[in-house]
Design a protein around this motif. Sequence first.
Motif, PDB file in Angstrom:
ATOM      1  N   HIS A 339       2.271  -1.009  -4.390  1.00  0.00           N
ATOM      2  CA  HIS A 339       2.448  -1.316  -2.968  1.00  0.00           C
ATOM      3  C   HIS A 339       1.629  -2.541  -2.563  1.00  0.00           C
ATOM      4  O   HIS A 339       2.090  -3.376  -1.766  1.00  0.00           O
ATOM      5  CB  HIS A 339       2.048  -0.119  -2.111  1.00  0.00           C
ATOM      6  N   HIS A 340       0.427  -2.659  -3.118  1.00  0.00           N
ATOM      7  CA  HIS A 340      -0.458  -3.786  -2.782  1.00  0.00           C
ATOM      8  C   HIS A 340       0.220  -5.119  -3.083  1.00  0.00           C
ATOM      9  O   HIS A 340       0.012  -6.123  -2.385  1.00  0.00           O
ATOM     10  CB  HIS A 340      -1.745  -3.663  -3.603  1.00  0.00           C
ATOM     11  N   THR A 341       1.042  -5.148  -4.128  1.00  0.00           N
ATOM     12  CA  THR A 341       1.710  -6.386  -4.531  1.00  0.00           C
ATOM     13  C   THR A 341       3.109  -6.512  -3.932  1.00  0.00           C
ATOM     14  O   THR A 341       3.809  -7.485  -4.221  1.00  0.00           O
ATOM     15  CB  THR A 341       1.848  -6.483  -6.068  1.00  0.00           C
ATOM     16  N   ALA A 342       3.516  -5.552  -3.109  1.00  0.00           N
ATOM     17  CA  ALA A 342       4.901  -5.531  -2.630  1.00  0.00           C
ATOM     18  C   ALA A 342       5.266  -6.793  -1.858  1.00  0.00           C
ATOM     19  O   ALA A 342       6.389  -7.291  -1.924  1.00  0.00           O
ATOM     20  CB  ALA A 342       5.141  -4.299  -1.762  1.00  0.00           C
ATOM     21  N   CYS A 343       4.313  -7.345  -1.117  1.00  0.00           N
ATOM     22  CA  CYS A 343       4.576  -8.548  -0.318  1.00  0.00           C
ATOM     23  C   CYS A 343       4.346  -9.824  -1.115  1.00  0.00           C
ATOM     24  O   CYS A 343       4.532 -10.918  -0.585  1.00  0.00           O
ATOM     25  CB  CYS A 343       3.683  -8.556   0.920  1.00  0.00           C
ATOM     26  N   GLY A 344       3.900  -9.678  -2.353  1.00  0.00           N
ATOM     27  CA  GLY A 344       3.555 -10.850  -3.153  1.00  0.00           C
ATOM     28  C   GLY A 344       2.073 -11.142  -3.186  1.00  0.00           C
ATOM     29  O   GLY A 344       1.659 -12.201  -3.665  1.00  0.00           O
ATOM     30  N   CYS A 345       1.270 -10.217  -2.715  1.00  0.00           N
ATOM     31  CA  CYS A 345      -0.184 -10.412  -2.714  1.00  0.00           C
ATOM     32  C   CYS A 345      -0.699 -10.581  -4.145  1.00  0.00           C
ATOM     33  O   CYS A 345      -0.383  -9.775  -5.019  1.00  0.00           O
ATOM     34  CB  CYS A 345      -0.867  -9.205  -2.048  1.00  0.00           C
ATOM     35  N   MET A 347      -3.267 -10.345  -7.127  1.00  0.00           N
ATOM     36  CA  MET A 347      -4.375  -9.472  -7.504  1.00  0.00           C
ATOM     37  C   MET A 347      -5.286 -10.220  -8.495  1.00  0.00           C
ATOM     38  O   MET A 347      -4.821 -11.071  -9.247  1.00  0.00           O
ATOM     39  CB  MET A 347      -3.858  -8.192  -8.161  1.00  0.00           C
TER      40      MET A 347
ATOM     41  N   ARG B 170      -7.101 -10.713   3.245  1.00  0.00           N
ATOM     42  CA  ARG B 170      -7.016 -10.855   1.797  1.00  0.00           C
ATOM     43  C   ARG B 170      -7.323 -12.301   1.394  1.00  0.00           C
ATOM     44  O   ARG B 170      -6.620 -13.240   1.790  1.00  0.00           O
ATOM     45  CB  ARG B 170      -5.621 -10.477   1.341  1.00  0.00           C
ATOM     46  N   MET B 185       8.638  -9.553   1.064  1.00  0.00           N
ATOM     47  CA  MET B 185       9.354  -8.280   1.070  1.00  0.00           C
ATOM     48  C   MET B 185       8.403  -7.201   1.591  1.00  0.00           C
ATOM     49  O   MET B 185       7.180  -7.360   1.523  1.00  0.00           O
ATOM     50  CB  MET B 185       9.787  -7.910  -0.348  1.00  0.00           C
ATOM     51  N   GLN B 259      -0.128  -5.392   4.228  1.00  0.00           N
ATOM     52  CA  GLN B 259       0.858  -6.220   3.533  1.00  0.00           C
ATOM     53  C   GLN B 259       1.516  -7.235   4.476  1.00  0.00           C
ATOM     54  O   GLN B 259       2.015  -8.265   4.035  1.00  0.00           O
ATOM     55  CB  GLN B 259       1.919  -5.337   2.885  1.00  0.00           C
ATOM     56  N   ALA B 262      -0.902 -10.128   3.988  1.00  0.00           N
ATOM     57  CA  ALA B 262      -1.522 -10.422   2.684  1.00  0.00           C
ATOM     58  C   ALA B 262      -0.728 -11.394   1.828  1.00  0.00           C
ATOM     59  O   ALA B 262      -1.212 -11.813   0.782  1.00  0.00           O
ATOM     60  CB  ALA B 262      -1.736  -9.122   1.914  1.00  0.00           C
TER      61      ALA B 262
END
Lengths: 425, 425
Positions: A339-345, A347, B170, B185, B259, B262
Motif C-alpha cells: 500500500h505504501h508504494t501504491a501511489c508510486g512512493c 522506498m 515523505r 494511482m 498516499q 507521497a
Amino acid sequence: MRDETHDPARQSWVPGAAGHPDFPLQNLPFGVLSTGDRPRVGVAIGDHVLDLAALEAAGLVRPDPERTVFDAPALNPFMALGPAAWQATREALSRLLGGEDARLRDDPVLTGRALIPAERAMLQLPFKVAEYTDFYASREHATNVGTMFRGPDNALPANWLHIPIGYNGRASTVVVSGGGIVRPMGQLKAPGDQAPRFGASERLDFELEVGAVVGTATAMGTRLSTAQADRAIFGYVLLNDWSARDIQVWEYVPLGPFQSKAFATSISPWVVTAAALEPFRTEAPGRLAPLLPYLHEDTPNNLDLELAVDLAPADGEPATIARTNASGLYYSSAQQLAHHTACGCAMSVGDLLGSGTVSGRAPGSYGSLLELAWNGAHPVRLSDGTSRTFLADGDTVTLRGWCARDGAARIGFGACRGTILPAHA
Amino acid sequence: MRDETHDPARQSWVPGAAGHPDFPLQNLPFGVLSTGDRPRVGVAIGDHVLDLAALEAAGLVRPDPERTVFDAPALNPFMALGPAAWQATREALSRLLGGEDARLRDDPVLTGRALIPAERAMLQLPFKVAEYTDFYASREHATNVGTMFRGPDNALPANWLHIPIGYNGRASTVVVSGGGIVRPMGQLKAPGDQAPRFGASERLDFELEVGAVVGTATAMGTRLSTAQADRAIFGYVLLNDWSARDIQVWEYVPLGPFQSKAFATSISPWVVTAAALEPFRTEAPGRLAPLLPYLHEDTPNNLDLELAVDLAPADGEPATIARTNASGLYYSSAQQLAHHTACGCAMSVGDLLGSGTVSGRAPGSYGSLLELAWNGAHPVRLSDGTSRTFLADGDTVTLRGWCARDGAARIGFGACRGTILPAHA
C-alpha cells in the motif's frame, strides 16, 4: 524458503547456544555492537555476539566482493545487497556456527576475537532509519481507541476495512532499547479547559508494535505487489511507539499525530530476519469486507509472534501487564508496504514500518495503557501495590516477543526497554 | 542583520546581473549544478551560475579549513557549518561578485572556468532532504478546505488558532523543479460508491507553498525558542505539495494524509538564504486568540513574498491563475520549527518544512485548484479556451516567487515547475 537453517535438530557449538530461548542457531538476528571502539555488525548466538566485521576481515563471510559491509555502524550497506546476499550470508553463518564449516570453530584465535560475551557488547541502533511510517493494523486497537476518542458510533473509520491506514512518523527520534525516555512537553487541553496550556504530558503511554525493516529500495513510480513487498522486508524488530495521549487528542484533527509521537520511538537492538521467521507464517484473520486486488496475498504473510509487555515501577519488580499475538493483525507488513508504494512512493533501504499497536480481543491482550486501563477507568495494578492509568516517572516498560511452534526452534526477539525520565520543564 | 550585502546601490560586474529580476548581487541563492560531470554547489548571479567548488579549489572561499564542502552533491555539508559560516561566505561572495575583492573578476582563467551560463548548468535537488514536514499555516486555506471536506460549521479545527498544525510528509519523493509528475494511482471512493476502487487519481491538484530549509541540527530533547528557530533556518524554496484530492478525502481520517501526498513534492532549485530575505521581514497577522508563550516572536518573522501560479495546458501558453503573498500566513516558519521541537523532537540538517498552502482572502489568491475552482463548482479558464477543475495530463504548473520593496533590490526565487504525465495504470 524453509531450508536447513531452520532444522530444529541442528545445534551450535557455541557454549550456551543450544536451547537458548531467544538466540539459537536457527535465529541469527543482526545488530550493531561496539566494545568501546568502532561500531560494527554482529549476530546474536546464545549469550554471545559474533563480530561479523572480524569474520569478514578473515574472509569467512564476504557478502560484497568489492568492499566490506560489516565494518560499518549500521546494517544498511549489508541490506542494500539484496535478498540473495541475505540468504547466502544466513546459510554461511548457519554452517559456521553449526560446525559443518569448521573454519571458525577450529580457529581459537579467531573465535577468541570474534565471539564476544553479550554482556561486553554495547548494542546500538541497528540501522540508519531512512523514514519511519506507522500503521494501524489491529482492528481491536483501532476500535478501542476510536471508541475512546470519537465514541462507539464512529469507532472504526469507514476506510479501515479497505486501507491499511498509516501515517508518516519521525525517523530522527527512533532510538535503540535501553535508554531513558524523557517525558515530553506539549500543548495540553482538557475537555473543560477554555484554552490549551504548555506543560509536561500527564498521559504518557507505550504502544506495543512490531516494526518491519525495508531492505530493498524502490524507485519513485514503482508499485510493489504484496509478494514483492514481502521479499523486500529484511526483518523485524519490536517497536515501542511512545505516545502522549493528552498532546495527541488535542493535536491530531485533521492532519494526524505529530508532536504526541515525535519525542521517541524505541526499537529492539536485534533485527530478526524474515528468513528466520519463515516457519512462523500464518494466515491473516478472515476479511470483513473484500480487499482490493492490490492487497491480495498469495502466501500467509502474518506472523505467529507472541508478545508481552512488562511494567516495572522505579525500584520495583516487573509485572506482565499484557500478553497478545501479532497473528491477529488485520493487515500484514507486506500489505502495508504494498500500500505504501501504491501511489508510486519511493522506498529506501532502512525504512521502518510500525505495525500499529497490537491488541487482541480480551482486556489483558491490549497493547497500550490507554486500552488496558480503559482511558483511566480501570487502573492497572503493579508489583509494588501501586497502580497506573498512564506511565509514571521511573517506570520501565519492556516489550518481549518470541515465536514458538511444534517442530521449530523457538525464535526470540530479546527485549525492547525504556525508562521514563522526568520532563525537561 | 542588514549589512552591505543588501545595499541596493551595489552591482555585480557579471554581465547581465545588474537589475536582474531574480538573481542580482543581493540575492546569491545556493543550489547544486552539474555540467554533465559531477554535481557541485553553486550560486546564481544574473544569468550565470558561479561554481563554488572551483572557487573553493582556488582558495577564494574556504568555509571549512579542514575539508571541501562545495565539491559535494548537496548543500548539507555547507549548511552543517552553521550560521557564522553562512554569513561569512555570503559576505565573501558579495565582495567577489561586487568587485571590492577583485581576485575573481581579474582572473580570466578562473572566471572562464567558474562562471557558467545558466543554460549550461543542469540544476539538481539542492540538498538531501532529511525529513519533510508539511504545515497548514494559512487560515484562509484551512478554512476553505475545511469547508469543503467537513462543512462550514467544522471548517477551522478547534486547535488551529493555538497550534501550528503540521504532519510528517515523505522525504523520498521530494524532487527538483522541472521533471514530470506521474499521476498517482490509489484508492478512490466517491460519496455514492458502496466500496472503493483502485485507479488513477481524477482530482490531481497542486499546492503553492514556501519551504523552509533547516540548516542547524538539534539534539533529541532540545526545544528551540522562536528566535533560535529563526536562526536555524538556512533558507527558503518554493514548494509544490502535489495532492490527489480523491485519494486524500478517503484516506485522511483519522491519521492524516498519506498516499495522497507521497507520490511527489517539487521544490525550486535555488535555496534563497534567510540572510538575503532580511529586508523583507514583516509582521504576522493579528492574533485571533492568545498564543502560548513558546510561540511568541521577538522579531517580525513573516516574509513579504509575492507568489504566483501559472498553469499551461499541453501545447498552450501559461495563464496566471493565482496571485498571493506569504505575508498573510498565520504562523511563521520560525514558529513552526519551534513547535516542531516542543516535544524534544530532534531536527536534522536538511529537514524541509512546508508552510502549508498559501491562500489569501480573495478567490484569485487561492493556492490550490481545489480552492480556485471551489471543489469543481467554478472551473478555471486557461489560455487555450479549455477550463480546469483539477489538473489534466500535459498541464504544466509553474510557481513563481519574488520579494520587492522600495529601498531594496528585488530578490527572486526563480520557478518551481512540473508537468503532469499519465498514470502508470
